[in-house]
Design a protein around this motif. Structure first.
Motif, PDB file in Angstrom:
ATOM      1  N   PHE A 157       0.919  -1.035   0.099  1.00 33.82           N
ATOM      2  CA  PHE A 157       0.053   0.073  -0.123  1.00 33.82           C
ATOM      3  C   PHE A 157       0.823   1.225  -0.139  1.00 33.82           C
ATOM      4  N   LYS A 158       1.971   1.140   0.729  1.00 36.29           N
ATOM      5  CA  LYS A 158       2.847   2.557   0.869  1.00 36.29           C
ATOM      6  C   LYS A 158       3.631   2.695  -0.357  1.00 36.29           C
ATOM      7  N   LYS A 159       3.669   1.608  -1.117  1.00 33.79           N
ATOM      8  CA  LYS A 159       4.567   1.846  -2.495  1.00 33.79           C
ATOM      9  C   LYS A 159       3.581   2.148  -3.678  1.00 33.79           C
ATOM     10  N   ALA A 160       2.199   2.382  -3.346  1.00 30.62           N
ATOM     11  CA  ALA A 160       1.249   2.136  -4.481  1.00 30.62           C
ATOM     12  C   ALA A 160       1.071   3.907  -5.048  1.00 30.62           C
ATOM     13  N   GLN A 161       1.793   4.575  -4.755  1.00 28.35           N
ATOM     14  CA  GLN A 161       1.541   6.075  -5.240  1.00 28.35           C
ATOM     15  C   GLN A 161       0.032   6.627  -4.791  1.00 28.35           C
ATOM     16  N   ILE A 162      -0.246   6.262  -3.680  1.00 24.93           N
ATOM     17  CA  ILE A 162      -1.762   6.670  -3.187  1.00 24.93           C
ATOM     18  C   ILE A 162      -1.992   8.113  -3.165  1.00 24.93           C
ATOM     19  N   VAL A 163      -3.071   8.566  -3.750  1.00 16.85           N
ATOM     20  CA  VAL A 163      -3.155  10.028  -3.612  1.00 16.85           C
ATOM     21  C   VAL A 163      -4.542  10.365  -2.858  1.00 16.85           C
TER      22      VAL A 163
END
Length: 172
Positions: free
Chosen positions: A53-59
């Motif tokens: 989740f932390k690596k998923a480029q969450i906006v």
């Protein structure tokens, strides 16, 4: 084009989102760290571990019941070439609009007495009270949305047509 559907629990956001996808609108999928529920389809979410989740480029993200939910930049970028829809809460919608001002917010409006009627009869009084309080909180954002679409009992098709008109008008 990107429509963000907002509104209180029981207003029909998810049902309208599903009906839009049946008309060719792309539903954006969120990532989540929660486990898959029994019977949940593969396309409900991207089910990931916390490190993924932390690596998923969450906006846009929220922590709910100790699980993360969030929309990735790659999902939102689909709206550059396709008509897309996503259901979010008010905070998530604000996060998304700051980064992607082209996104339009649509509040799905239902009268309180109809929302109360839609609540399951199996709820205990305490849980029912919590949900009704959350409904009031969620409803406060209506006037700040770009559009308000009524989804009153028996008018779901009319609500769907209004959403489709918003997509059509956005292409002019």
């Amino acid at each position: 084009m990107l429509l963000i559907l907002l509104g209180p629990s029981g207003c029909g956001k998810t049902t309208l989102e599903t009906k839009l996808t049946e008309r060719g609108i792309v539903r954006l999928r969120s990532h989540t760290t929660r486990p898959r529920k029994s019977g949940e389809t593969d396309d409900a979410y991207y089910f990931v571990r916390r490190d993924e989740f932390k690596k998923a480029q969450i906006v846009e993200s929220v922590l709910y019941k100790n699980f993360f939910f969030g929309l990735s930049a790659s999902e939102v970028e689909k709206a550059a070439t396709q008509d897309c829809v996503v259901t979010l809460d008010w905070n998530g919608a604000q996060q998304l609009k700051r980064l992607y001002p082209f996104a339009l917010t649509v509040f799905i409006d239902v009268p309180m007495y109809q929302l109360e009627k839609r609540l399951t009869a199996t709820l205990d009084n305490e849980r029912r009270k919590e949900i009704l309080e959350q409904i009031e909180t969620d409803s406060r954002c209506a006037t700040d949305c770009d559009y308000i679409v009524r989804n009153f009992d028996g008018q779901q098709e009319e609500a769907l047509e209004e959403l489709l008109k918003i997509f059509a008008n956005g292409k002019k």
